[in-house]
Design a protein around this motif. Structure first.
Motif, PDB file in Angstrom:
ATOM      1  N   LEU A 177       0.961  -1.105   0.048  1.00  0.00           N
ATOM      2  CA  LEU A 177      -0.116  -0.077   0.011  1.00  0.00           C
ATOM      3  C   LEU A 177       0.916   1.311   0.113  1.00  0.00           C
ATOM      4  O   LEU A 177       0.274   2.678   0.416  1.00  0.00           O
ATOM      5  N   GLY A 178       2.050   0.978  -0.555  1.00  0.00           N
ATOM      6  CA  GLY A 178       2.961   2.295  -0.599  1.00  0.00           C
ATOM      7  C   GLY A 178       4.356   2.002  -1.147  1.00  0.00           C
ATOM      8  O   GLY A 178       4.616   0.868  -0.910  1.00  0.00           O
ATOM      9  N   GLU A 179       4.896   2.725  -1.613  1.00  0.00           N
ATOM     10  CA  GLU A 179       6.432   2.591  -2.386  1.00  0.00           C
ATOM     11  C   GLU A 179       7.471   2.012  -1.247  1.00  0.00           C
ATOM     12  O   GLU A 179       7.827   0.994  -1.660  1.00  0.00           O
ATOM     13  N   THR A 180       7.197   2.433  -0.131  1.00  0.00           N
ATOM     14  CA  THR A 180       8.150   1.891   0.928  1.00  0.00           C
ATOM     15  C   THR A 180       7.794   1.044   1.974  1.00  0.00           C
ATOM     16  O   THR A 180       8.314   0.578   2.901  1.00  0.00           O
ATOM     17  N   VAL A 181       6.447   0.830   1.758  1.00  0.00           N
ATOM     18  CA  VAL A 181       5.693  -0.169   2.869  1.00  0.00           C
ATOM     19  C   VAL A 181       6.405  -1.567   2.286  1.00  0.00           C
ATOM     20  O   VAL A 181       6.213  -2.113   1.647  1.00  0.00           O
ATOM     21  N   LEU A 236       3.365  10.755  -7.612  1.00  0.00           N
ATOM     22  CA  LEU A 236       2.438  10.581  -6.696  1.00  0.00           C
ATOM     23  C   LEU A 236       1.868   9.225  -6.759  1.00  0.00           C
ATOM     24  O   LEU A 236       1.604   8.463  -7.736  1.00  0.00           O
ATOM     25  N   GLY A 237       1.707   8.576  -5.353  1.00  0.00           N
ATOM     26  CA  GLY A 237       1.549   7.206  -5.213  1.00  0.00           C
ATOM     27  C   GLY A 237       0.015   6.914  -5.619  1.00  0.00           C
ATOM     28  O   GLY A 237      -0.862   7.969  -5.152  1.00  0.00           O
ATOM     29  N   ALA A 238      -0.547   5.656  -5.824  1.00  0.00           N
ATOM     30  CA  ALA A 238      -1.919   5.451  -5.946  1.00  0.00           C
ATOM     31  C   ALA A 238      -2.705   5.871  -4.733  1.00  0.00           C
ATOM     32  O   ALA A 238      -3.742   6.240  -4.727  1.00  0.00           O
ATOM     33  N   ASP A 239      -2.098   5.499  -3.498  1.00  0.00           N
ATOM     34  CA  ASP A 239      -2.899   5.751  -2.219  1.00  0.00           C
ATOM     35  C   ASP A 239      -2.875   7.101  -2.040  1.00  0.00           C
ATOM     36  O   ASP A 239      -3.933   7.591  -1.015  1.00  0.00           O
ATOM     37  N   VAL A 260      -0.804   4.340   5.615  1.00  0.00           N
ATOM     38  CA  VAL A 260      -2.203   4.207   5.369  1.00  0.00           C
ATOM     39  C   VAL A 260      -2.955   3.107   6.085  1.00  0.00           C
ATOM     40  O   VAL A 260      -2.575   1.936   6.250  1.00  0.00           O
ATOM     41  N   ASP A 261      -4.330   3.536   6.494  1.00  0.00           N
ATOM     42  CA  ASP A 261      -5.399   2.358   6.832  1.00  0.00           C
ATOM     43  C   ASP A 261      -6.386   2.033   5.717  1.00  0.00           C
ATOM     44  O   ASP A 261      -6.872   3.110   5.173  1.00  0.00           O
ATOM     45  N   SER A 262      -6.273   0.885   5.065  1.00  0.00           N
ATOM     46  CA  SER A 262      -7.094   0.768   3.845  1.00  0.00           C
ATOM     47  C   SER A 262      -8.065  -0.569   4.201  1.00  0.00           C
ATOM     48  O   SER A 262      -7.673  -1.294   5.117  1.00  0.00           O
ATOM     49  N   GLU A 263      -9.367  -0.378   3.272  1.00  0.00           N
ATOM     50  CA  GLU A 263     -10.310  -1.560   3.453  1.00  0.00           C
ATOM     51  C   GLU A 263      -9.808  -2.398   1.912  1.00  0.00           C
ATOM     52  O   GLU A 263      -9.981  -1.646   0.964  1.00  0.00           O
TER      53      GLU A 263
END
Length: 558
Positions: free
Chosen positions: A13-17, A463-466, A47-50
């Motif tokens: 959910l992120g480039e560095t996650v 810009l990341g998708a999140d 981020v918190d994501s569903e």
């Protein structure tokens, strides 16, 4: 009964996650799920994501319980084909959640796709890069079959109707097979490549086998939900679960819908266009055989039927055919923006209202403080900053304007926070909408610096998708090019979009005298299903009054 099992892994959910925590499971073992149903919640340091389900089917096994933190790529749940029973799934050991144990356990087994590679083989699927995204186009592969790759290495580029993204590898290993070539569009969840563990054999042999094992490469991608041809379009091409569901819900005969996807595949946009036009209705069940036999002959006449009943049918107008013309293929971004706009207009009844604003109060503050403000923050003190600040405040007074609508579920979600989308022009090549989360908690300085930062990331293609998900309201700002009054298209799933047009010096009545003030139009395009004209008028009136009357100098605090 099919015993096919699809495995869902911890998403990146992120480039560095590098890892994620399961917040809660929204489905239980034994539950039936459909493509895009909310499946579980994930928390990362970004981020918190569903997370939605990439498959139709049955929850066979939950491998990672709520509260556990595991690396990106770890298998978290197994989903069986629709109708599968729990008995059809091979039992998994209790220690399955431990990611470190997976390679040893998987080593003796053949690859999921039956290719017979040595060592564990991971299926890489088309990722879901937005809440409403149903498919993606592979822009380019950045690695070739046989290449060694490391976790987080750039692997491929994907374009959707929301964003262009560079997808990193979720595994270390060898790229064994590329199943979907560059340029192809496939549903979310489709297997697009296979990655073997470091040192895995069989990579060299994978290339010749890739073509027959990848029907997606010919435009006949298997349905993402169950991997089986559950339905076909007019030319015998497969349909994604989302397309099947939309067609069934609106009683459409997909054989009468012209597909614009690869190989004539019927895409979501094609079905939505048919829904908007009122065409392609399916015949009653008893008449199905006769209708099927008559379909080829009836197809040319199908386009005329909706017009006779008052529906709208989109047709391509012939061009000029002048030899001086230059024809170029539309860029992926231009196609994505266009599809998004068509989808929004087909989905929502959109109405435009506007109000005139006297910016003289704001202009005086800008002239006095803009140089000092830029020196302190690095950001400009534009009209947009003041408008965004006022909008975030007023949205709390009008919750319907800051809401999202699910028409099929007959629900309206009211957001007690403001995640503000700001449309950014990409050098006339298209638009993206970065999101400022919790913008209502920011002052003028915070909003100004966030707008500058997000726009910079967007134009730098970083810009990341999140960072483009979760907006609750959007502002678009053609004012710098001196537009007069504009009517933009709603950024789904928002219920409204505000347009800030050009500011011009005009004579106005001030008491009993005439003065030259800075005047501009602000317009709101809204989804008439969410609220009505009275709410719109009150919202715009309050926005105008705040912009004109507030003591902005005191709020600026310089």
């Amino acid at each position: 009964m099919s015993d096919e099992i699809n495995v869902v892994t911890m998403p990146k959910l992120g480039e560095t996650v590098t890892e994620g925590t399961i917040g809660s499971w929204l489905k239980n073992v034994g539950d039936t799920v459909e493509f895009d149903d909310p499946l579980f919640e994930v928390s990362t340091d970004k981020v918190d994501s569903e997370i939605p389900s990439p498959y139709d089917g049955v929850i066979l096994e939950i491998l990672v319980p709520a509260g556990e933190t595991v690396p990106v790529g770890t298998e978290v749940v197994k989903i069986g084909a629709p109708g599968a029973s729990l008995d059809s799934a091979p039992a998994s050991p209790a220690a399955a959640p431990a990611a470190e144990a997976a390679p040893a356990a998987a080593a003796p087994a053949p690859a999921a796709g039956g290719s017979g590679f040595a060592g564990a083989v991971h299926d890489l699927t088309m990722p879901k890069l937005g809440e409403t995204v149903a498919e993606g186009t592979i822009g380019a592969w950045l690695k070739n079959a046989g290449d060694s790759i490391e976790f987080d290495d750039p692997l491929l580029e994907v374009s959707t109707d929301k964003v262009d993204s560079e997808i990193p590898s979720p595994y270390d290993g060898v790229l064994l097979e590329i199943l979907v070539p560059a340029g192809e569009t496939v549903p979310i969840g489709t297997v697009i490549a296979r990655i073997g563990e470091p040192g895995a054999e069989g990579a060299a042999a994978a290339a010749p086998a890739a073509a027959p094992s990848a029907p997606a490469a010919t435009g006949a991608a298997p349905a993402a939900g169950d991997g089986k041809p559950a339905a076909a379009g007019g030319a015998g091409v497969m349909l994604s679960p989302l397309v099947r569901r939309l067609a069934a819900e609106h009683n459409l005969d997909v054989s009468q819908i012209s597909g614009t996807g690869a190989g004539g595949r019927v895409r979501r946009e094609d079905v939505e266009q048919a829904i908007a036009s009122g065409g392609a209705k399916a015949a009653p069940a008893a008449a199905a055989p006769a209708a099927a036999a008559a379909a080829p002959a009836a197809k040319p006449a199908a386009a005329a039927a909706p017009a006779a009943s008052g529906g709208f049918v989109a047709t391509q107008v012939p061009g000029t055919n002048d030899p001086r013309d230059r024809t170029e293929k539309l860029s992926r971004m231009r196609q994505a923006v266009g599809n998004g706009m068509l989808n929004s207009r087909a989905l929502a009844p959109q109405v435009w209202a506007s109000i005139e604003v006297d910016y003289e109060n704001i202009e005086n503050v800008r002239k006095k403080y803009k140089n000092e403000f830029r020196a302190q923050t690095g950001a400009g003190l534009s009209y947009l900053v003041f408008i965004a600040r006022a909008v975030c405040e007023i949205l709390h007074k009008y919750p319907a304007v800051n809401s999202s609508l699910d028409w099929e579920a007959k629900t309206q979600t009211f957001h007690p926070y403001v995640n503000l989308g700001i449309a950014v022009d990409m050098d006339e090549q298209g638009l993206v909408v970065p999101v400022i989360n919790d913008a209502d908690q920011l002052n003028l300085r915070g909003i100004a610096t966030q707008i500058k930062a997000k726009a910079g990331l967007a134009r730098g293609k970083k810009l990341g998708a999140d960072q483009m998900r979760g907006s609750t309201f959007t502002i678009t700002n053609p004012g710098p090019v001196e537009s007069y009054a504009s009517s933009p298209i709603i950024n789904q799933p928002n219920s409204g979009i505000l347009c800030t047009d050009g500011v011009h010096r005009k004579p106005v009545a001030v008491g009993d005298t005439i003065a030259i003030h800075h005047i501009g139009i602000i317009g709101l395009v809204y989804d008439h299903r969410s609220f009505d004209g009275v709410t719109t008028g009150k919202f715009l009136l309050d926005l105008r009054n705040v912009l004109q009357d507030r003591d902005w100098e005191a709020e600026l605090g310089l």
